[in-house]
Design an enzyme around this catalytic site. Structure first.
Site, short mmCIF file in Angstrom:
data_model
loop_
_atom_site.label_atom_id
_atom_site.label_comp_id
_atom_site.label_asym_id
_atom_site.label_seq_id
_atom_site.Cartn_x
_atom_site.Cartn_y
_atom_site.Cartn_z
N THR A 106 3.84 -0.43 16.57
CA THR A 106 4.58 0.30 15.78
C THR A 106 4.17 1.20 16.18
O THR A 106 5.35 2.10 15.92
CB THR A 106 3.03 0.00 14.71
OG1 THR A 106 4.06 -1.24 13.79
CG2 THR A 106 4.03 1.26 13.43
N GLN B 170 8.75 -9.90 20.12
CA GLN B 170 8.99 -11.12 20.23
C GLN B 170 9.80 -12.08 21.72
O GLN B 170 9.58 -13.04 21.80
CB GLN B 170 10.35 -11.38 18.87
CG GLN B 170 9.43 -11.15 17.86
CD GLN B 170 8.12 -12.12 17.20
OE1 GLN B 170 8.00 -12.97 18.12
NE2 GLN B 170 7.60 -11.04 16.38
N GLY C 177 -0.33 -6.77 21.48
CA GLY C 177 -1.03 -8.03 22.64
C GLY C 177 -0.74 -8.99 21.38
O GLY C 177 -1.11 -9.78 21.59
N HIS C 178 -0.90 -8.68 20.16
CA HIS C 178 -1.83 -10.26 18.94
C HIS C 178 -0.12 -11.12 19.27
O HIS C 178 -0.39 -11.96 18.11
CB HIS C 178 -1.70 -9.62 18.10
CG HIS C 178 -1.14 -8.91 17.58
ND1 HIS C 178 -0.14 -9.42 15.76
CD2 HIS C 178 -0.35 -7.64 16.97
CE1 HIS C 178 0.44 -8.62 15.44
NE2 HIS C 178 0.28 -7.46 15.74
N CYS D 164 6.13 -9.22 7.88
CA CYS D 164 6.03 -7.93 7.64
C CYS D 164 6.95 -7.32 6.60
O CYS D 164 6.29 -6.22 6.22
CB CYS D 164 6.10 -6.60 8.88
SG CYS D 164 5.03 -7.18 10.79
N1 PLP Z 1 8.38 -5.27 16.35
C1 PLP Z 1 8.30 -6.53 15.30
C2 PLP Z 1 10.09 -7.43 16.18
C3 PLP Z 1 7.47 -7.31 15.25
O1 PLP Z 1 7.45 -8.67 14.70
C4 PLP Z 1 6.58 -6.68 14.50
C5 PLP Z 1 5.43 -7.58 14.07
O2 PLP Z 1 5.77 -8.49 13.37
C6 PLP Z 1 6.21 -5.25 15.39
C7 PLP Z 1 7.45 -4.34 15.99
C8 PLP Z 1 4.88 -4.83 14.65
O3 PLP Z 1 3.73 -4.86 16.00
P1 PLP Z 1 2.60 -4.61 15.91
O4 PLP Z 1 2.06 -6.07 14.82
O5 PLP Z 1 1.60 -4.94 16.97
O6 PLP Z 1 2.04 -2.88 15.05
#
Ligand code: PLP
Length: 363
Positions: free
Chosen positions: A68, A176, A192-193, A311
């Site tokens: 993000t 992804q 990372g996660h 999300c």
């Molecule tokens: N972009 C995609 C395609 C995602 O699947 C996600 C999380 O679900 C994110 C961005 C956000 O990543 P982060 O949790 O590291 O901020």
């Protein structure tokens, strides 16, 4: 427990857990400190950068709190620097909110934002490149969609965009897709996660010669592109996760095939993840059973899946509509997302759970 929600987040791997614990114990110095403890931490950061660059190409890496932040930094930072070259931004209607909501903000600030949906374009990559004109300062597109697994050939996209307008900056949300598909971009966000490291750590790849302004101002760490003391422990964990990653297309394809074969023996199943999707994410709809009902029914068997995107909890996902999936199917969509440790037995238990959910809840 059967965990089939790796697109939401992954279980940290043993290598990450060990690397984080070791760095916490032995390498807790501030990487900006001039003494030996600082230098030890700096070395960990340099090694992690090297690992990431070996996967992403020539350029630089800044560590962030997650994708993000990476995407906010990339898009706002590029818009800031390159707005002289134009006012138009091309993106897709299937982006994660960490990109989509930044685009809405830029639109409010006066940028022209063009969003393309896969359902309208059989050759989506070509359509995105065609939408780029001489006023386009930025194109942002995800490599792999988190809800369906739909994969965009970002190497071809990069080539076509640069052919159309070499000045257009290309940002790729590769959350992804990292370690799963070939990548190319001027700016690439990773998290990372999603690859068995911990939450709270991400990175932004910056191709050589590309400039951005920072999102965070402060002590000037990371060449002033991301102020704040570097979290060396979870950077070590990210490095370990990348090196230990062992998911393969063959493994995922075999599991997807098994899942689809077994699902085909149940009635009222529509598979929403087609041939153009990576096999580790399978989205399908179960007629007559709402997503949340099925999710909790599976949870009773300790099987964990997602409804659409983790999300977009509580909100109808516009992303499935952009793939041409009708609301009725979206309401009953289940997302199964696998990792290297997922087994054939996990898939069989899932299908048994889906079958039981249908018998119990189908209206
Ligand atoms: N972009 C995609 C395609 C995602 O699947 C996600 C999380 O679900 C994110 C961005 C956000 O990543 P982060 O949790 O590291 O901020």
């Amino acid at each position: 427990m059967i965990y089939l929600d790796s697109a939401a987040t992954t279980k940290p791997c043993a290598e990450t857990v060990a690397a984080v614990a070791e760095a916490m114990r032995d390498s807790f110095g501030n990487a900006s400190s001039l003494h030996r403890m600082g230098i030890r931490s700096e070395k960990i950061i340099t090694a992690a950068k090297k690992t990431l660059l070996s996967k992403l190409g020539e350029g630089d890496i800044i560590f962030t709190s997650g994708a993000t932040e990476s995407s906010n930094t990339a898009i706002n930072g590029a818009a800031d620097i390159y707005r002289r070259t134009g006012n138009r931004i091309v993106t897709t209607a299937i982006e994660h909110p960490s990109v989509a909501n930044v685009m809405t903000r830029l639109e409010e600030k006066g940028f022209e934002v063009v969003r393309l949906a896969p359902k309208d374009h059989p050759d989506f990559v070509q359509a995105l490149a065609d939408a780029v004109d001489e006023h386009t300062l930025l194109l942002s597109c995800m490599a792999v969609n988190n809800e369906t697994g739909y994969a965009v050939d970002v190497k071809r996209l990069y080539r076509l965009v640069k052919k159309k307008n070499p000045k257009t900056i290309v940002h790729i949300d590769a959350v992804q897709g990292f370690l799963k598909v070939p990548l190319e971009g001027d700016l690439i966000s990773i998290s990372g996660h999603k690859i068995h490291a911990s939450k709270g750590i991400g990175a932004l790849y910056i191709k050589k010669g590309i400039r951005i302004t920072p999102l965070l101002l402060g002590g000037g760490q990371q060449k002033n592109l991301r102020s704040g003391t570097e979290p060396v422990e979870i950077i070590a964990g990210l490095d370990a996760a990348v090196r230990a990653y062992h998911g393969t297309a063959e493994h995922f394809s075999a599991l997807k095939q098994r899942l689809l074969e077994r699902l085909s023996s149940l009635s009222g199943i529509t598979v929403n993840s087609g041939e153009d999707c990576l096999p580790n994410i399978v989205n399908f709809s179960v007629e007559g059973v709402r997503s949340e009902i099925m999710l909790h029914s599976l949870e009773e068997r300790e099987i964990y899946v997602s409804s659409g995107s983790a999300c977009s909890r509580g909100k109808t996902s516009g992303v499935l509509a952009a793939f041409g999936i009708p609301d009725k199917l979206a309401d009953s969509a289940v997302r199964v997302s696998m990792c290297a440790d997922t087994t054939a037995e996990d898939i069989d238990a899932l299908v048994a759970g889906i079958n039981a959910g249908i018998e119990r809840f189908r209206r």
